[in-house]
Design a protein around this motif. Sequence first.
Motif, PDB file in Angstrom:
ATOM      1  N   SER A   2       0.829  -1.203   0.000  1.00  0.00           N
ATOM      2  CA  SER A   2       0.000   0.000   0.000  1.00  0.00           C
ATOM      3  C   SER A   2       0.866   1.257   0.000  1.00  0.00           C
ATOM      4  O   SER A   2       2.025   1.240   0.418  1.00  0.00           O
ATOM      5  CB  SER A   2      -0.923   0.009   1.214  1.00  0.00           C
ATOM      6  OG  SER A   2      -0.192   0.263   2.388  1.00  0.00           O
ATOM      7  N   ASP A   3       0.261   2.351  -0.464  1.00  0.00           N
ATOM      8  CA  ASP A   3       0.976   3.633  -0.493  1.00  0.00           C
ATOM      9  C   ASP A   3       1.362   4.073   0.911  1.00  0.00           C
ATOM     10  O   ASP A   3       2.459   4.588   1.131  1.00  0.00           O
ATOM     11  CB  ASP A   3       0.111   4.704  -1.153  1.00  0.00           C
ATOM     12  CG  ASP A   3      -0.027   4.489  -2.650  1.00  0.00           C
ATOM     13  OD1 ASP A   3       0.798   3.754  -3.227  1.00  0.00           O
ATOM     14  OD2 ASP A   3      -0.965   5.059  -3.235  1.00  0.00           O
ATOM     15  N   THR A   4       0.449   3.870   1.867  1.00  0.00           N
ATOM     16  CA  THR A   4       0.720   4.267   3.250  1.00  0.00           C
ATOM     17  C   THR A   4       1.916   3.510   3.801  1.00  0.00           C
ATOM     18  O   THR A   4       2.805   4.093   4.430  1.00  0.00           O
ATOM     19  CB  THR A   4      -0.513   4.019   4.137  1.00  0.00           C
ATOM     20  OG1 THR A   4      -1.615   4.741   3.600  1.00  0.00           O
ATOM     21  CG2 THR A   4      -0.256   4.457   5.561  1.00  0.00           C
ATOM     22  N   ILE A   9       7.696   3.237   5.397  1.00  0.00           N
ATOM     23  CA  ILE A   9       9.008   2.602   5.192  1.00  0.00           C
ATOM     24  C   ILE A   9      10.026   3.635   4.725  1.00  0.00           C
ATOM     25  O   ILE A   9      11.148   3.696   5.231  1.00  0.00           O
ATOM     26  CB  ILE A   9       8.892   1.428   4.196  1.00  0.00           C
ATOM     27  CG1 ILE A   9       8.139   0.264   4.855  1.00  0.00           C
ATOM     28  CG2 ILE A   9      10.264   0.988   3.706  1.00  0.00           C
ATOM     29  CD1 ILE A   9       7.776  -0.860   3.906  1.00  0.00           C
ATOM     30  N   LYS A  10       9.627   4.486   3.793  1.00  0.00           N
ATOM     31  CA  LYS A  10      10.541   5.504   3.274  1.00  0.00           C
ATOM     32  C   LYS A  10      10.902   6.522   4.353  1.00  0.00           C
ATOM     33  O   LYS A  10      12.062   6.901   4.499  1.00  0.00           O
ATOM     34  CB  LYS A  10       9.910   6.207   2.069  1.00  0.00           C
ATOM     35  CG  LYS A  10      10.821   7.179   1.395  1.00  0.00           C
ATOM     36  CD  LYS A  10      10.161   7.789   0.177  1.00  0.00           C
ATOM     37  CE  LYS A  10      11.078   8.796  -0.474  1.00  0.00           C
ATOM     38  NZ  LYS A  10      10.444   9.446  -1.620  1.00  0.00           N
ATOM     39  N   SER A  11       9.907   6.969   5.137  1.00  0.00           N
ATOM     40  CA  SER A  11      10.170   7.990   6.152  1.00  0.00           C
ATOM     41  C   SER A  11      11.053   7.471   7.277  1.00  0.00           C
ATOM     42  O   SER A  11      11.738   8.238   7.936  1.00  0.00           O
ATOM     43  CB  SER A  11       8.857   8.515   6.729  1.00  0.00           C
ATOM     44  OG  SER A  11       8.255   7.549   7.566  1.00  0.00           O
ATOM     45  N   MET A  12      11.050   6.169   7.502  1.00  0.00           N
ATOM     46  CA  MET A  12      11.846   5.585   8.579  1.00  0.00           C
ATOM     47  C   MET A  12      13.179   5.036   8.071  1.00  0.00           C
ATOM     48  O   MET A  12      13.961   4.501   8.845  1.00  0.00           O
ATOM     49  CB  MET A  12      11.067   4.439   9.244  1.00  0.00           C
ATOM     50  CG  MET A  12       9.761   4.854   9.881  1.00  0.00           C
ATOM     51  SD  MET A  12       9.962   5.699  11.438  1.00  0.00           S
ATOM     52  CE  MET A  12      10.425   4.343  12.476  1.00  0.00           C
TER      53      MET A  12
END
Length: 63
Positions: A2-4, A9-12
């Motif tokens: 999912s996009d969320t 994952i990207k932000s962390m």
Amino acid sequence: MSDTRMEIIKSMNYANTDNILSDMKSIIEAAQHQAYQAVNTTLVKRNWLIGQRIVEEELKGTT
């Protein structure tokens, strides 16, 4: 995926490894780091507003 989930994952800066304990440690450390940054940003804003209010009081409202 999912996009969320991808955004989280990207932000962390998270990457899966074969070691679940290492992954969990990395997730916790990344979350703590983000929390520290958020608190620091909020404290800077708070201190700026307090300083602004002091200046207004000293100058009797003329900024």
